[in-house]
Scaffold this motif. Structure first.
Motif, PDB file in Angstrom:
ATOM      1  N   THR A  81     -49.397  76.817  11.594  1.00 55.36           N
ATOM      2  CA  THR A  81     -48.855  76.831  12.950  1.00 55.36           C
ATOM      3  C   THR A  81     -47.682  77.786  13.064  1.00 55.36           C
ATOM      4  OG1 THR A  81     -49.514  74.523  13.243  1.00 55.36           O
ATOM      5  CG2 THR A  81     -47.878  75.400  14.768  1.00 55.36           C
ATOM      6  N   VAL A  82     -47.708  78.638  14.088  1.00 54.67           N
ATOM      7  CA  VAL A  82     -46.565  79.491  14.387  1.00 54.67           C
ATOM      8  C   VAL A  82     -45.451  78.591  14.914  1.00 54.67           C
ATOM      9  CG1 VAL A  82     -45.702  81.400  15.786  1.00 54.67           C
ATOM     10  CG2 VAL A  82     -48.044  81.458  14.873  1.00 54.67           C
ATOM     11  N   LYS A  83     -44.271  78.754  14.350  1.00 55.37           N
ATOM     12  CA  LYS A  83     -43.166  77.844  14.643  1.00 55.37           C
ATOM     13  C   LYS A  83     -42.635  77.998  16.077  1.00 55.37           C
ATOM     14  CE  LYS A  83     -41.111  76.929  10.103  1.00 55.37           C
ATOM     15  NZ  LYS A  83     -41.014  75.479  10.258  1.00 55.37           N
ATOM     16  N   ALA A  84     -42.255  76.879  16.634  1.00 56.07           N
ATOM     17  CA  ALA A  84     -41.489  76.831  17.885  1.00 56.07           C
ATOM     18  C   ALA A  84     -42.121  77.658  18.992  1.00 56.07           C
ATOM     19  CB  ALA A  84     -40.052  77.296  17.624  1.00 56.07           C
ATOM     20  N   LEU A  85     -43.431  77.536  19.132  1.00 56.80           N
ATOM     21  CA  LEU A  85     -44.123  78.323  20.139  1.00 56.80           C
ATOM     22  C   LEU A  85     -45.086  77.422  20.904  1.00 56.80           C
ATOM     23  CD1 LEU A  85     -44.273  81.271  21.134  1.00 56.80           C
ATOM     24  CD2 LEU A  85     -46.203  81.609  19.595  1.00 56.80           C
ATOM     25  N   THR A  86     -44.834  77.240  22.188  1.00 59.17           N
ATOM     26  CA  THR A  86     -45.714  76.460  23.055  1.00 59.17           C
ATOM     27  C   THR A  86     -45.844  77.151  24.404  1.00 59.17           C
ATOM     28  OG1 THR A  86     -43.849  75.149  23.884  1.00 59.17           O
ATOM     29  CG2 THR A  86     -45.060  74.265  21.976  1.00 59.17           C
ATOM     30  N   GLY A  87     -46.787  76.662  25.196  1.00 57.50           N
ATOM     31  CA  GLY A  87     -46.974  77.226  26.538  1.00 57.50           C
ATOM     32  C   GLY A  87     -47.486  78.647  26.517  1.00 57.50           C
ATOM     33  N   VAL A  88     -48.272  78.993  25.504  1.00 58.39           N
ATOM     34  CA  VAL A  88     -48.804  80.356  25.367  1.00 58.39           C
ATOM     35  C   VAL A  88     -50.091  80.496  26.180  1.00 58.39           C
ATOM     36  CG1 VAL A  88     -49.679  82.080  23.753  1.00 58.39           C
ATOM     37  CG2 VAL A  88     -47.769  80.583  23.081  1.00 58.39           C
ATOM     38  N   SER A  89     -50.193  81.587  26.922  1.00 55.97           N
ATOM     39  CA  SER A  89     -51.411  81.833  27.714  1.00 55.97           C
ATOM     40  C   SER A  89     -52.302  82.914  27.117  1.00 55.97           C
ATOM     41  CB  SER A  89     -51.045  82.214  29.147  1.00 55.97           C
ATOM     42  OG  SER A  89     -50.257  83.393  29.173  1.00 55.97           O
ATOM     43  N   SER A  90     -51.738  83.837  26.337  1.00 59.08           N
ATOM     44  CA  SER A  90     -52.556  84.853  25.660  1.00 59.08           C
ATOM     45  C   SER A  90     -51.803  85.396  24.457  1.00 59.08           C
ATOM     46  CB  SER A  90     -52.939  85.990  26.602  1.00 59.08           C
ATOM     47  OG  SER A  90     -51.807  86.740  26.988  1.00 59.08           O
ATOM     48  N   ILE A  91     -52.532  85.994  23.531  1.00 54.79           N
ATOM     49  CA  ILE A  91     -51.951  86.503  22.289  1.00 54.79           C
ATOM     50  C   ILE A  91     -52.477  87.904  22.000  1.00 54.79           C
ATOM     51  CG2 ILE A  91     -51.511  84.274  21.172  1.00 54.79           C
ATOM     52  CD1 ILE A  91     -54.252  84.523  19.809  1.00 54.79           C
ATOM     53  N   SER A  92     -51.724  88.642  21.164  1.00 62.85           N
ATOM     54  CA  SER A  92     -52.173  89.957  20.717  1.00 62.85           C
ATOM     55  C   SER A  92     -51.546  90.237  19.355  1.00 62.85           C
ATOM     56  CB  SER A  92     -51.767  91.039  21.717  1.00 62.85           C
ATOM     57  OG  SER A  92     -52.327  92.287  21.369  1.00 62.85           O
ATOM     58  N   ALA A  93     -52.346  90.800  18.456  1.00 63.61           N
ATOM     59  CA  ALA A  93     -51.879  91.089  17.096  1.00 63.61           C
ATOM     60  C   ALA A  93     -51.849  92.594  16.875  1.00 63.61           C
ATOM     61  CB  ALA A  93     -52.801  90.420  16.079  1.00 63.61           C
ATOM     62  N   GLY A  94     -50.707  93.106  16.397  1.00 61.19           N
ATOM     63  CA  GLY A  94     -50.565  94.529  16.127  1.00 61.19           C
ATOM     64  C   GLY A  94     -50.751  94.836  14.654  1.00 61.19           C
ATOM     65  N   GLY A  95     -50.180  95.971  14.220  1.00 56.55           N
ATOM     66  CA  GLY A  95     -50.324  96.348  12.824  1.00 56.55           C
ATOM     67  C   GLY A  95     -49.745  95.296  11.900  1.00 56.55           C
ATOM     68  N   ALA A  96     -48.467  94.927  12.101  1.00 55.61           N
ATOM     69  CA  ALA A  96     -47.816  93.900  11.281  1.00 55.61           C
ATOM     70  C   ALA A  96     -46.876  93.067  12.143  1.00 55.61           C
ATOM     71  CB  ALA A  96     -47.066  94.545  10.124  1.00 55.61           C
ATOM     72  N   PHE A  97     -47.227  92.888  13.398  1.00 54.65           N
ATOM     73  CA  PHE A  97     -46.423  92.060  14.286  1.00 54.65           C
ATOM     74  C   PHE A  97     -47.339  91.350  15.272  1.00 54.65           C
ATOM     75  CE2 PHE A  97     -47.029  95.921  16.652  1.00 54.65           C
ATOM     76  CZ  PHE A  97     -47.005  95.569  18.000  1.00 54.65           C
ATOM     77  N   SER A  98     -46.811  90.341  15.942  1.00 53.97           N
ATOM     78  CA  SER A  98     -47.600  89.541  16.872  1.00 53.97           C
ATOM     79  C   SER A  98     -46.813  89.345  18.156  1.00 53.97           C
ATOM     80  CB  SER A  98     -47.919  88.166  16.273  1.00 53.97           C
ATOM     81  OG  SER A  98     -48.574  88.288  15.023  1.00 53.97           O
ATOM     82  N   LEU A  99     -47.530  89.255  19.271  1.00 53.99           N
ATOM     83  CA  LEU A  99     -46.929  88.959  20.559  1.00 53.99           C
ATOM     84  C   LEU A  99     -47.684  87.813  21.210  1.00 53.99           C
ATOM     85  CD1 LEU A  99     -46.269  92.498  22.116  1.00 53.99           C
ATOM     86  CD2 LEU A  99     -44.684  91.078  20.804  1.00 53.99           C
ATOM     87  N   ALA A 100     -46.939  86.972  21.920  1.00 50.97           N
ATOM     88  CA  ALA A 100     -47.534  85.875  22.666  1.00 50.97           C
ATOM     89  C   ALA A 100     -46.984  85.891  24.077  1.00 50.97           C
ATOM     90  CB  ALA A 100     -47.239  84.540  21.996  1.00 50.97           C
ATOM     91  N   LEU A 101     -47.884  85.878  25.062  1.00 52.05           N
ATOM     92  CA  LEU A 101     -47.496  85.810  26.463  1.00 52.05           C
ATOM     93  C   LEU A 101     -47.411  84.340  26.868  1.00 52.05           C
ATOM     94  CD1 LEU A 101     -46.994  86.941  29.307  1.00 52.05           C
ATOM     95  CD2 LEU A 101     -49.490  87.123  29.558  1.00 52.05           C
ATOM     96  N   LEU A 102     -46.266  83.947  27.370  1.00 50.80           N
ATOM     97  CA  LEU A 102     -46.083  82.567  27.802  1.00 50.80           C
ATOM     98  C   LEU A 102     -46.536  82.402  29.252  1.00 50.80           C
ATOM     99  CD1 LEU A 102     -42.582  81.719  26.264  1.00 50.80           C
ATOM    100  CD2 LEU A 102     -44.854  81.712  25.187  1.00 50.80           C
ATOM    101  N   ALA A 103     -46.884  81.179  29.603  1.00 52.02           N
ATOM    102  CA  ALA A 103     -47.364  80.891  30.949  1.00 52.02           C
ATOM    103  C   ALA A 103     -46.317  81.229  32.001  1.00 52.02           C
ATOM    104  CB  ALA A 103     -47.772  79.423  31.048  1.00 52.02           C
TER     105      ALA A 103
END
Length: 514
Positions: A81-103
């Motif tokens: 589980t990714v820590k301290a992350l809730t209310g996510v509506s979409s995700i994207s993975a880059g070369g060595a980083f991650s982004l999460a769009l919140l609602a």
């Protein structure tokens, strides 16, 4: 998979399938352990993400740069589980980083920050837990490339940040990096975004697409390759796009299929236009335009999804025939090529004269002897000819009246223009004089047989040596009667003249005065 489970497979280079082991042998897809109720997935260079229906995110794979967001730099062969992350509506993975769009329209990021992709002043090189990406609100979409990121805002504009070495941010300048989200130049009405290695694409609400970034391999789709673009450029030949995806150095789009042309018939036509061309291919229904090169067809009619007819406009040279529908334009291929012809020219005849009876073999030299539709001697069509090359034709002269005619050649553009170089002289022929003897006082009734004589009493002139015969009457083109003129003892040649064409001397044309 309808039940929200995940399947993964590994290669020798990337063993993190989420199957709970790190074997390096290639294996078929296996179920990712410990996952359910998944509604979206994303894959980075050596790690993966899964978004659950509850709005939390699971991660597995390489974690050495914090890209798993677990609070440490450990890798994992099982989803964690990714820590301290809730209310996510979409995700994207880059070369060595991650982004999460919140609602709520903001973005959280974690992993490597070597190019400022986390846009958070508290992060130096990496973050192993999610941190807020600064300067953004009202975000409805997110996309990641190797080392850059895009955010789609609710107003249809796009923000970009991270590496910009190839113009992948689209902000009108190429520089090493940009840590603050910056508006992409000249974009509006965007409905979706995608990012790849060093490229970015925006799908517009109109169904077309804009692209920017590296273009070494033509990945921008603007018809050229080479220099990068630091501002968005239109992707050519596509419309009604439903979705796009960007790879390391290529881009894919899907939607309504665009037309394809597989053949055109005929492949040649007049430079003046007007040729009716049958175009065969696929997805031709609903055609909105047909072009011959850059010029629109004079008219066109769609017969079916696989066939349409078009009237060629005026043009020159070889062109691609393309068909457009609302989905896009057919790509140019060798099978769609149409060649505009000029009318032929005749520059030389190997034989300048021949008997009116025909059968002379003549080689014609000139230009545009392609798709030849006929060869004419005056108004008489030759029935036997062979096109040796675009510059040479061998023809058997047809029979004709005596006199000089123009030899013309026709192709799809029309007949060759008459010039002095195409003149061919038909000559009358005398094959027999009967009787072939007579008095020097003249007055002998003589019948001349041959070919190419003009009918009647005035069209053909006969001479016995240099003196004209009298009372000439040609009942046919092969037989004439006359009265011999006076002469001196000896043998002379009888000649016939029609339209300034004089019969050549033959053994059968002799008459002896005695």
């Amino acid at each position: 998979m309808q039940n929200g489970a995940q399947a993964g497979w590994r290669s020798v280079l990337n063993p993190f399938s989420g199957a709970g082991c790190a074997q390096t042998d290639p294996l078929p897809p296996v179920a990712v352990k410990g996952l359910s109720n998944v509604k979206a997935i994303a894959a980075g260079s050596d790690f993966s993400l899964a978004l659950t229906n509850s709005g939390t995110v699971m991660a597995w794979g390489d974690g050495e740069e914090g890209q798993l967001g677990t609070g440490n730099l450990k890798s994992s062969t099982l989803p964690v589980t990714v820590k301290a992350l809730t209310g996510v509506s979409s995700i994207s993975a880059g070369g060595a980083f991650s982004l999460a769009l919140l609602a709520k329209g903001t973005i959280m990021g974690w992993g490597s920050d070597r190019n400022g992709v986390l846009s958070n002043a508290s992060v130096e090189e990496t973050s192993n837990v999610p941190v807020a990406v600064g300067g953004l609100s009202g975000v409805v979409g997110v996309a990641t490339g190797s080392d850059h990121a895009l955010a789609l805002l609710a107003n249809g504009t796009v923000m970009a940040w991270g590496q910009d070495s190839f113009g992948e941010l689209g902000i009108g300048v190429i520089k090493t990096r940009e840590e603050t989200p910056t508006a992409v130049t000249g974009l509006s009405g965007v409905g979706a975004i995608a990012a790849g290695g060093h490229d970015s694409v925006a799908l517009l609400a109109s169904g077309s697409a804009m692209s920017w970034g590296s273009n070494e391999w033509g990945s921008l789709g603007d018809g050229v390759s080479g220099s990068p673009s630091d501002v968005p450029v239109p992707v050519s030949g596509l419309s009604r796009i439903a979705g796009v995806s960007v790879g390391t150095a290529h881009v894919l789009a899907y939607g309504e299929p665009i037309p394809a042309v597989t053949s055109v018939s005929p492949k040649l036509g007049s430079h003046a236009g007007g040729t009716t061309v049958t175009i065969t291919g696929s997805n031709l229904s609903g055609a909105t335009g047909v072009k011959f090169g850059a010029n629109p067809a004079a008219s066109f009619t769609a017969e079916s999804a696989s066939s349409l007819t078009a009237v060629a406009p005026a043009g020159t040279g070889m062109v691609d025939v393309t068909v457009s529908t609302e989905a896009g334009t057919s790509p140019p291929v060798s099978a769609d090529r149409f060649t505009y012809q000029n009318a032929p020219t005749v520059s030389k005849l190997s034989l300048k004269s021949g008997p009116a009876a025909g059968d002379s073999a003549v080689t014609i030299t000139g230009t545009e002897f392609v798709a030849v539709s006929g060869v004419w001697f005056g108004s008489t069509a030759a029935t036997q000819y062979t096109v040796n090359s675009p510059t040479s034709i061998t023809v058997i002269a047809p029979s004709s009246s005596a006199g000089t005619v123009d030899v013309t050649v026709a192709n799809t553009a029309g007949p060759s223009a008459a010039t002095s170089k195409d003149h061919f002289k038909y000559t009358p022929i005398i094959s027999e004089v009967a009787p072939n003897t007579g008095s020097t006082a003249g007055g002998t009734s003589v019948t001349v047989t041959g070919s190419g004589f003009a009918l009647g009493t005035t069209g053909t002139t006969f001479k016995f040596a240099t003196r004209k015969a009298s009372t000439v009457n040609c009942a046919s083109s092969t037989s004439c009667t006359m009265i011999s003129p006076i002469g001196t003892a000896g043998t002379v040649n009888v000649t016939a003249q029609v339209n300034k064409a004089i019969s050549p001397l033959e053994a059968g044309d002799q008459f002896t005065y005695g």
